[in-house]
Design a protein around this motif. Structure first.
Motif, PDB file in Angstrom:
ATOM      1  N   ASN A   6       0.831  -1.199   0.000  1.00  8.52           N
ATOM      2  CA  ASN A   6       0.000   0.000   0.000  1.00  8.52           C
ATOM      3  C   ASN A   6       0.870   1.257   0.000  1.00  8.52           C
ATOM      4  O   ASN A   6       2.072   1.192   0.250  1.00  8.52           O
ATOM      5  CB  ASN A   6      -0.974  -0.003   1.179  1.00  8.52           C
ATOM      6  N   HIS A   7       0.235   2.383  -0.281  1.00  8.17           N
ATOM      7  CA  HIS A   7       0.940   3.656  -0.424  1.00  8.17           C
ATOM      8  C   HIS A   7       0.128   4.757   0.238  1.00  8.17           C
ATOM      9  O   HIS A   7      -1.091   4.708   0.282  1.00  8.17           O
ATOM     10  CB  HIS A   7       1.112   4.025  -1.905  1.00  8.17           C
ATOM     11  N   ARG A   8       0.822   5.790   0.689  1.00 12.02           N
ATOM     12  CA  ARG A   8       0.167   6.991   1.212  1.00 12.02           C
ATOM     13  C   ARG A   8       0.950   8.190   0.705  1.00 12.02           C
ATOM     14  O   ARG A   8       2.171   8.255   0.840  1.00 12.02           O
ATOM     15  CB  ARG A   8       0.165   6.959   2.731  1.00 12.02           C
ATOM     16  N   PHE A   9       0.247   9.142   0.107  1.00 11.78           N
ATOM     17  CA  PHE A   9       0.892  10.326  -0.458  1.00 11.78           C
ATOM     18  C   PHE A   9       0.107  11.567  -0.085  1.00 11.78           C
ATOM     19  O   PHE A   9      -1.111  11.522   0.097  1.00 11.78           O
ATOM     20  CB  PHE A   9       0.950  10.250  -1.991  1.00 11.78           C
ATOM     21  N   SER A  10       0.805  12.701  -0.016  1.00 11.98           N
ATOM     22  CA  SER A  10       0.126  13.989   0.138  1.00 11.98           C
ATOM     23  C   SER A  10       0.614  14.905  -0.987  1.00 11.98           C
ATOM     24  O   SER A  10       1.565  14.589  -1.690  1.00 11.98           O
ATOM     25  CB  SER A  10       0.437  14.621   1.491  1.00 11.98           C
ATOM     26  N   SER A  11      -0.035  16.055  -1.120  1.00 11.37           N
ATOM     27  CA  SER A  11       0.395  16.995  -2.160  1.00 11.37           C
ATOM     28  C   SER A  11       1.750  17.590  -1.767  1.00 11.37           C
ATOM     29  O   SER A  11       2.129  17.606  -0.600  1.00 11.37           O
ATOM     30  CB  SER A  11      -0.637  18.109  -2.330  1.00 11.37           C
ATOM     31  N   ALA A  12       2.479  18.084  -2.742  1.00  9.98           N
ATOM     32  CA  ALA A  12       3.810  18.648  -2.490  1.00  9.98           C
ATOM     33  C   ALA A  12       3.737  19.845  -1.544  1.00  9.98           C
ATOM     34  O   ALA A  12       4.608  20.044  -0.703  1.00  9.98           O
ATOM     35  CB  ALA A  12       4.462  19.044  -3.809  1.00  9.98           C
ATOM     36  N   ALA A  13       2.691  20.660  -1.674  1.00 15.02           N
ATOM     37  CA  ALA A  13       2.556  21.846  -0.829  1.00 15.02           C
ATOM     38  C   ALA A  13       1.902  21.524   0.514  1.00 15.02           C
ATOM     39  O   ALA A  13       1.865  22.368   1.403  1.00 15.02           O
ATOM     40  CB  ALA A  13       1.728  22.903  -1.559  1.00 15.02           C
ATOM     41  N   GLY A  14       1.374  20.309   0.646  1.00 10.92           N
ATOM     42  CA  GLY A  14       0.730  19.917   1.887  1.00 10.92           C
ATOM     43  C   GLY A  14      -0.661  20.504   2.074  1.00 10.92           C
ATOM     44  O   GLY A  14      -1.184  20.500   3.181  1.00 10.92           O
ATOM     45  N   VAL A  15      -1.244  21.059   1.024  1.00  9.55           N
ATOM     46  CA  VAL A  15      -2.554  21.706   1.124  1.00  9.55           C
ATOM     47  C   VAL A  15      -3.697  20.683   1.075  1.00  9.55           C
ATOM     48  O   VAL A  15      -4.697  20.851   1.741  1.00  9.55           O
ATOM     49  CB  VAL A  15      -2.790  22.713  -0.020  1.00  9.55           C
ATOM     50  N   CYS A  16      -3.554  19.671   0.278  1.00 13.95           N
ATOM     51  CA  CYS A  16      -4.608  18.669   0.127  1.00 13.95           C
ATOM     52  C   CYS A  16      -4.416  17.567   1.166  1.00 13.95           C
ATOM     53  O   CYS A  16      -3.354  17.431   1.756  1.00 13.95           O
ATOM     54  CB  CYS A  16      -4.577  18.050  -1.265  1.00 13.95           C
ATOM     55  N   GLY A  17      -5.460  16.764   1.321  1.00 19.99           N
ATOM     56  CA  GLY A  17      -5.375  15.631   2.234  1.00 19.99           C
ATOM     57  C   GLY A  17      -4.512  14.514   1.672  1.00 19.99           C
ATOM     58  O   GLY A  17      -3.853  14.669   0.639  1.00 19.99           O
ATOM     59  N   TRP A  18      -4.535  13.410   2.351  1.00 18.15           N
ATOM     60  CA  TRP A  18      -3.744  12.256   1.944  1.00 18.15           C
ATOM     61  C   TRP A  18      -4.477  11.430   0.896  1.00 18.15           C
ATOM     62  O   TRP A  18      -5.697  11.392   0.884  1.00 18.15           O
ATOM     63  CB  TRP A  18      -3.469  11.369   3.161  1.00 18.15           C
ATOM     64  N   SER A  19      -3.710  10.766   0.057  1.00 18.73           N
ATOM     65  CA  SER A  19      -4.242   9.786  -0.899  1.00 18.73           C
ATOM     66  C   SER A  19      -3.696   8.418  -0.498  1.00 18.73           C
ATOM     67  O   SER A  19      -2.515   8.291  -0.165  1.00 18.73           O
ATOM     68  CB  SER A  19      -3.783  10.094  -2.321  1.00 18.73           C
ATOM     69  N   TYR A  20      -4.562   7.428  -0.505  1.00 21.06           N
ATOM     70  CA  TYR A  20      -4.174   6.072  -0.147  1.00 21.06           C
ATOM     71  C   TYR A  20      -4.557   5.131  -1.276  1.00 21.06           C
ATOM     72  O   TYR A  20      -5.572   5.331  -1.919  1.00 21.06           O
ATOM     73  CB  TYR A  20      -4.932   5.618   1.109  1.00 21.06           C
ATOM     74  N   TRP A  21      -3.768   4.090  -1.472  1.00 20.74           N
ATOM     75  CA  TRP A  21      -4.202   3.018  -2.361  1.00 20.74           C
ATOM     76  C   TRP A  21      -3.459   1.729  -2.083  1.00 20.74           C
ATOM     77  O   TRP A  21      -2.396   1.711  -1.485  1.00 20.74           O
ATOM     78  CB  TRP A  21      -4.157   3.396  -3.829  1.00 20.74           C
ATOM     79  N   LEU A  22      -4.083   0.655  -2.514  1.00 15.95           N
ATOM     80  CA  LEU A  22      -3.570  -0.699  -2.341  1.00 15.95           C
ATOM     81  C   LEU A  22      -3.279  -1.272  -3.719  1.00 15.95           C
ATOM     82  O   LEU A  22      -4.123  -1.210  -4.602  1.00 15.95           O
ATOM     83  CB  LEU A  22      -4.608  -1.568  -1.625  1.00 15.95           C
ATOM     84  N   ASP A  23      -2.083  -1.812  -3.898  1.00 13.83           N
ATOM     85  CA  ASP A  23      -1.736  -2.524  -5.129  1.00 13.83           C
ATOM     86  C   ASP A  23      -1.711  -4.016  -4.819  1.00 13.83           C
ATOM     87  O   ASP A  23      -1.132  -4.440  -3.815  1.00 13.83           O
ATOM     88  CB  ASP A  23      -0.350  -2.113  -5.645  1.00 13.83           C
ATOM     89  N   THR A  24      -2.342  -4.801  -5.679  1.00 18.84           N
ATOM     90  CA  THR A  24      -2.346  -6.253  -5.553  1.00 18.84           C
ATOM     91  C   THR A  24      -1.904  -6.842  -6.886  1.00 18.84           C
ATOM     92  O   THR A  24      -2.487  -6.541  -7.923  1.00 18.84           O
ATOM     93  CB  THR A  24      -3.750  -6.785  -5.198  1.00 18.84           C
ATOM     94  N   PHE A  25      -0.862  -7.640  -6.840  1.00 19.80           N
ATOM     95  CA  PHE A  25      -0.336  -8.301  -8.037  1.00 19.80           C
ATOM     96  C   PHE A  25      -0.510  -9.799  -7.874  1.00 19.80           C
ATOM     97  O   PHE A  25      -0.090 -10.375  -6.866  1.00 19.80           O
ATOM     98  CB  PHE A  25       1.155  -7.984  -8.229  1.00 19.80           C
TER      99      PHE A  25
END
Length: 52
Positions: A6-25
């Motif tokens: 899984n992954h967790r990312f935020s915007s470069a400026a930190g203005v937006c919330g977090w984005s999460y996702w799960l990768d399954t192979f």
């Protein structure tokens, strides 16, 4: 084999919330049956981390 991570990312400026996702192979090597990925995997690699 099923590999999950899984992954967790935020915007470069930190203005937006977090984005999460799960990768399954689902991975097969060599000749495999047509229904090889319809049931439970024979090997499960779980590399999911805490998302806080």
């Amino acid at each position: 084999m099923r590999w999950q991570l899984n992954h967790r990312f935020s915007s470069a400026a930190g203005v937006c919330g977090w984005s999460y996702w799960l990768d399954t192979f689902n991975i097969g090597y060599g000749p495999v049956a047509a229904d090889a990925f319809l049931g439970e995997p024979t090997v499960l690699v779980d590399e999911r981390g805490p998302l806080r």
